[in-house]
Design an enzyme around this catalytic site. Structure first.
Site, PDB file in Angstrom:
ATOM      1  N   ARG A 152     -61.199  58.905  81.997  1.00  0.00           N
ATOM      2  CA  ARG A 152     -60.086  59.540  82.559  1.00  0.00           C
ATOM      3  C   ARG A 152     -60.617  59.657  83.984  1.00  0.00           C
ATOM      4  NH1 ARG A 152     -57.535  58.799  79.051  1.00  0.00           N
ATOM      5  NH2 ARG A 152     -55.990  60.356  77.608  1.00  0.00           N
ATOM      6  N   GLU A 188     -52.983  58.526  88.164  1.00  0.00           N
ATOM      7  CA  GLU A 188     -52.188  57.219  87.961  1.00  0.00           C
ATOM      8  C   GLU A 188     -50.951  57.705  87.480  1.00  0.00           C
ATOM      9  OE1 GLU A 188     -55.140  56.591  84.408  1.00  0.00           O
ATOM     10  OE2 GLU A 188     -53.495  56.463  83.025  1.00  0.00           O
ATOM     11  N   HIS A 206     -54.659  51.010  82.499  1.00  0.00           N
ATOM     12  CA  HIS A 206     -54.819  52.058  81.266  1.00  0.00           C
ATOM     13  C   HIS A 206     -54.345  51.277  80.125  1.00  0.00           C
ATOM     14  CE1 HIS A 206     -55.090  56.284  80.248  1.00  0.00           C
ATOM     15  NE2 HIS A 206     -55.555  55.580  79.376  1.00  0.00           N
TER      16      HIS A 206
HETATM   17  C1  DGY Z   1     -55.898  58.049  74.904  1.00  0.00           C
HETATM   18  O1  DGY Z   1     -55.341  57.918  73.848  1.00  0.00           O
HETATM   19  O2  DGY Z   1     -55.934  59.236  75.376  1.00  0.00           O
HETATM   20  C2  DGY Z   1     -55.641  57.081  75.952  1.00  0.00           C
HETATM   21  O3  DGY Z   1     -56.024  57.262  77.065  1.00  0.00           O
HETATM   22  C3  DGY Z   1     -54.424  56.306  75.742  1.00  0.00           C
HETATM   23  O4  DGY Z   1     -54.846  55.214  74.890  1.00  0.00           O
END
Ligand code: DGY
Length: 325
Positions: free
Chosen positions: A243, A272, A290
């Site tokens: 993250r 983001e 992402h």
């Molecule tokens: C999640 O699943 O948390 C990712 O960041 C998106 O795939």
């Protein structure tokens, strides 16, 4: 009996939308109309259609204000993600709403993304690609775009959960030595020979590549700051597919600009889709949008898992198999 009403906030793979419509009275957003960016709009739509379930996705604003505004009809929120940092889980639980996520099925894909970024950073792949596309490549040269090998390097995995362990398995194929930092030492069958570090300082000083796999939230906010970067070896690499808020962007950009950090690869960003502007002109950072779980196979599996959670709560009256507590 009427099917439960399911509000779907985002466009989903076709087969998942079809399955959602088979199981539920699904109110789809196949056009990906951006109302999903506004928590009040999500709550209003849920109220307008009398939704019993909401299928949301990573980044949707499902925080406390949205959860408080949801109608009483809502009994389940299933997020199409493993991460739940965008959902006010405790507030939902307090309202009797089950929150679920999609763990496991995206571990390999996300580890592949981390491996991609690690290779891009080590081998300067972004720089090379940009050079070719710009028509600036003048031919092979003995000193052109020399990167570093991953072979024999010490990979430090911050957060040795499923994704971190998948990455470790891949990195062993590159003959890397695996180190990890986590809250506690894991059993030997999960470590598979990896070295546990019980302090940040010892961990950061030992490794050549840092790959971050922490879930976000207050506990890890700006974890990779100037102080910790200074403890890393000169020339180390940094990768983040966890993250964005766990990195202090100004500090990482400064370390990349000075060369203390040789290169980085980022897939996630604080705030983001905004990206810290200081990264944009740095040649030694690879930036992906992402993409961690973005494979056809994985997104299908995530969708099926989200529906499985909703089906349990709304159709079978049983606990969601992947309830978040
Ligand atoms: C999640 O699943 O948390 C990712 O960041 C998106 O795939």
């Amino acid at each position: 009996m009427a099917k439960p009403i399911l509000l779907v906030t985002r466009k989903l793979p076709e087969a998942i939308e079809a399955e959602a419509a088979r199981l539920f009275d699904a109110r789809l957003n196949s056009a990906d109309d951006p109302w999903f960016r506004d928590g009040a709009a999500i709550a209003r739509r849920a109220a307008d259609c009398g939704a019993q379930g909401i299928l949301c996705a990573a980044g949707d604003p499902m925080g406390e204000a949205t959860v408080a505004a949801l109608p009483d009809t809502v009994k389940a929120i299933a997020t199409f993600s493993v991460g739940t940092d965008h959902v006010a889980v405790a507030a939902a639980r307090a309202r009797g709403i089950t929150v679920s996520n999609t763990p496991e099925v995206l571990s390999f894909a996300t580890a592949e993304c981390a491996m991609t970024l690690m290779l891009m950073a080590a081998r300067r792949a972004g720089e090379g690609e940009r050079m070719v596309r710009a028509g600036q490549w003048e031919g092979w040269a003995p000193t052109q775009l020399m990167g570093v090998t991953l072979e024999g390097k010490k990979l430090g995995i911050l957060g040795f959960g499923r994704i971190g362990r998948e990455l470790a398995a891949m990195a062993r194929g590159f003959r890397m030595e695996i180190h990890y930092r986590d809250i506690q030492k894991l059993p030997a069958e999960l470590e598979q020979g990896a070295t546990f570090h019980d302090s940040d300082d010892g961990f950061l000083a030992a490794i050549d590549v840092l790959s971050m796999h922490v879930p976000g939230g207050a506990g890890t906010a700006k974890w990779l700051n100037a102080e910790r970067l200074a403890k890393m070896k000169p020339g180390a690499l940094v990768v983040n597919t966890g993250r964005g808020p766990s990195v202090d962007d100004a500090a990482l950009a400064a370390a990349l600009a000075s060369g203390h950090i040789r290169a980085a690869g980022l897939d996630v960003y604080d705030g983001e889709p905004k990206v810290f502007p200081g990264y944009l002109d740095l040649p030694n950072v690879a930036l992906l949008p992402h993409l961690g779980s973005a494979t056809i196979e994985t997104r299908h599996a995530m969708g099926m898992r989200a529906l499985e959670n909703l089906e349990a709560v709304l159709l079978k009256g049983s606990p969601a198999p992947h309830e978040v507590r």
